[in-house]
Scaffold this motif. Structure first.
Motif, PDB file in Angstrom:
ATOM      1  N   ARG A   5       0.986  -0.978   0.037  1.00 28.51           N
ATOM      2  CA  ARG A   5      -0.034  -0.164  -0.029  1.00 28.51           C
ATOM      3  C   ARG A   5       0.845   1.217   0.126  1.00 28.51           C
ATOM      4  O   ARG A   5       1.726   1.498   0.605  1.00 28.51           O
ATOM      5  N   LYS A   7       1.158   4.953   1.058  1.00 24.41           N
ATOM      6  CA  LYS A   7       0.375   5.846   2.228  1.00 24.41           C
ATOM      7  C   LYS A   7       0.733   7.307   1.474  1.00 24.41           C
ATOM      8  O   LYS A   7       1.287   7.634   0.537  1.00 24.41           O
ATOM      9  N   VAL A  13       4.009   0.451   2.434  1.00 28.98           N
ATOM     10  CA  VAL A  13       4.015  -0.719   3.734  1.00 28.98           C
ATOM     11  C   VAL A  13       3.501  -1.814   3.130  1.00 28.98           C
ATOM     12  O   VAL A  13       2.796  -1.809   1.854  1.00 28.98           O
ATOM     13  N   LEU A  15       1.062  -5.262   3.961  1.00 24.57           N
ATOM     14  CA  LEU A  15      -0.103  -5.552   4.590  1.00 24.57           C
ATOM     15  C   LEU A  15       0.079  -7.103   4.990  1.00 24.57           C
ATOM     16  O   LEU A  15       0.114  -7.993   3.977  1.00 24.57           O
ATOM     17  N   GLU A  20       0.216  -3.116   9.005  1.00 22.02           N
ATOM     18  CA  GLU A  20       1.025  -2.550   7.834  1.00 22.02           C
ATOM     19  C   GLU A  20       2.626  -2.765   8.595  1.00 22.02           C
ATOM     20  O   GLU A  20       2.709  -2.365   9.662  1.00 22.02           O
TER      21      GLU A  20
END
Length: 112
Positions: A5, A7, A13, A15, A20
Protein backbone atom coordinates in the motif's frame (compact mmCIF):
# COMPACT_ATOMS: atom_id res chain seq x y z
CA UNK A 1 1.19 -12.81 -2.93
CA UNK A 2 2.63 -9.71 -1.29
CA UNK A 3 0.15 -6.86 -0.72
CA UNK A 4 1.59 -3.34 -0.73
CA UNK A 5 0.00 0.00 0.00
CA UNK A 6 1.23 3.48 -0.89
CA UNK A 7 0.50 5.81 2.01
CA UNK A 8 -0.42 9.48 1.55
CA UNK A 9 2.95 10.55 2.96
CA UNK A 10 4.83 8.56 0.30
CA UNK A 11 5.72 5.52 2.40
CA UNK A 12 5.18 2.02 1.05
CA UNK A 13 3.98 -0.55 3.54
CA UNK A 14 3.33 -4.27 3.33
CA UNK A 15 -0.03 -5.56 4.56
CA UNK A 16 0.15 -8.76 6.62
CA UNK A 17 -2.55 -10.08 8.89
CA UNK A 18 -4.36 -6.73 8.84
CA UNK A 19 -1.27 -4.80 9.96
CA UNK A 20 1.07 -2.48 8.06
CA UNK A 21 4.81 -3.07 8.03
CA UNK A 22 7.15 -0.49 6.43
CA UNK A 23 9.24 -1.81 3.56
CA UNK A 24 12.04 0.67 4.20
CA UNK A 25 13.14 2.61 7.26
CA UNK A 26 10.84 5.56 7.77
CA UNK A 27 12.18 8.81 6.40
CA UNK A 28 11.08 12.13 7.83
CA UNK A 29 7.75 12.87 6.22
CA UNK A 30 7.49 16.03 4.15
CA UNK A 31 3.99 16.46 5.54
CA UNK A 32 5.06 16.56 9.17
CA UNK A 33 6.10 19.70 10.93
CA UNK A 34 9.53 19.71 12.56
CA UNK A 35 9.30 22.22 15.42
CA UNK A 36 12.92 23.42 15.32
CA UNK A 37 13.00 24.21 11.60
CA UNK A 38 10.86 26.15 9.20
CA UNK A 39 9.47 24.37 6.13
CA UNK A 40 11.86 26.33 3.92
CA UNK A 41 14.84 25.18 5.93
CA UNK A 42 13.67 21.58 5.61
CA UNK A 43 13.41 21.89 1.85
CA UNK A 44 16.83 23.53 1.60
CA UNK A 45 15.49 26.81 0.26
CA UNK A 46 14.18 30.02 1.83
CA UNK A 47 10.81 29.86 3.53
CA UNK A 48 7.82 30.44 1.26
CA UNK A 49 6.92 33.57 3.23
CA UNK A 50 10.40 35.00 2.58
CA UNK A 51 10.17 34.26 -1.15
CA UNK A 52 6.75 35.89 -1.34
CA UNK A 53 7.85 38.95 0.61
CA UNK A 54 10.98 39.38 -1.54
CA UNK A 55 8.67 39.43 -4.56
CA UNK A 56 6.54 42.09 -2.78
CA UNK A 57 3.37 40.03 -3.27
CA UNK A 58 0.41 39.27 -1.03
CA UNK A 59 -0.56 35.65 -0.42
CA UNK A 60 -3.41 36.02 -2.91
CA UNK A 61 -1.13 37.51 -5.60
CA UNK A 62 1.57 34.88 -5.03
CA UNK A 63 -0.98 32.06 -5.22
CA UNK A 64 -2.42 33.50 -8.44
CA UNK A 65 1.02 33.77 -10.05
CA UNK A 66 1.87 30.18 -9.12
CA UNK A 67 -1.57 28.90 -10.09
CA UNK A 68 -2.33 27.34 -6.71
CA UNK A 69 -5.10 28.02 -4.18
CA UNK A 70 -4.31 30.69 -1.59
CA UNK A 71 -4.93 28.03 1.09
CA UNK A 72 -1.89 26.17 -0.21
CA UNK A 73 0.32 29.22 0.30
CA UNK A 74 -1.14 29.73 3.79
CA UNK A 75 -0.52 26.11 4.71
CA UNK A 76 3.10 26.32 3.50
CA UNK A 77 3.73 29.55 5.38
CA UNK A 78 2.13 28.30 8.60
CA UNK A 79 4.08 25.03 8.48
CA UNK A 80 0.97 22.87 8.14
CA UNK A 81 2.27 21.49 4.85
CA UNK A 82 5.61 21.46 3.08
CA UNK A 83 5.95 21.99 -0.68
CA UNK A 84 6.72 18.73 -2.47
CA UNK A 85 7.63 17.64 -5.97
CA UNK A 86 7.05 20.20 -8.73
CA UNK A 87 6.05 22.94 -6.27
CA UNK A 88 9.32 22.52 -4.39
CA UNK A 89 11.28 22.69 -7.65
CA UNK A 90 9.39 25.80 -8.76
CA UNK A 91 10.06 27.51 -5.43
CA UNK A 92 13.76 26.67 -5.72
CA UNK A 93 13.87 28.37 -9.13
CA UNK A 94 11.92 31.36 -7.78
CA UNK A 95 14.56 31.68 -5.04
CA UNK A 96 17.22 32.18 -7.72
CA UNK A 97 15.38 34.12 -10.41
CA UNK A 98 11.89 35.28 -9.43
CA UNK A 99 11.45 37.77 -12.30
CA UNK A 100 12.19 35.13 -14.92
CA UNK A 101 9.82 32.60 -13.36
CA UNK A 102 6.95 35.06 -12.97
CA UNK A 103 7.46 36.32 -16.54
CA UNK A 104 7.39 32.76 -17.86
CA UNK A 105 4.29 31.89 -15.85
CA UNK A 106 2.52 35.05 -17.06
CA UNK A 107 2.86 34.19 -20.73
CA UNK A 108 0.21 32.07 -22.43
CA UNK A 109 1.52 28.84 -23.98
CA UNK A 110 1.41 28.90 -27.75
CA UNK A 111 -0.89 26.30 -29.36
CA UNK A 112 1.02 23.41 -30.89
Amino acid sequence: MQRLRLKADGRIVELRDGQEFPLAPALPSTETVIPDATPGEIAGLPAVRDLRRRACLTQIEFAARLGVPVETIRNWEQGKRVPRGPARALLAVIAHSPETVFAALATEPSPA
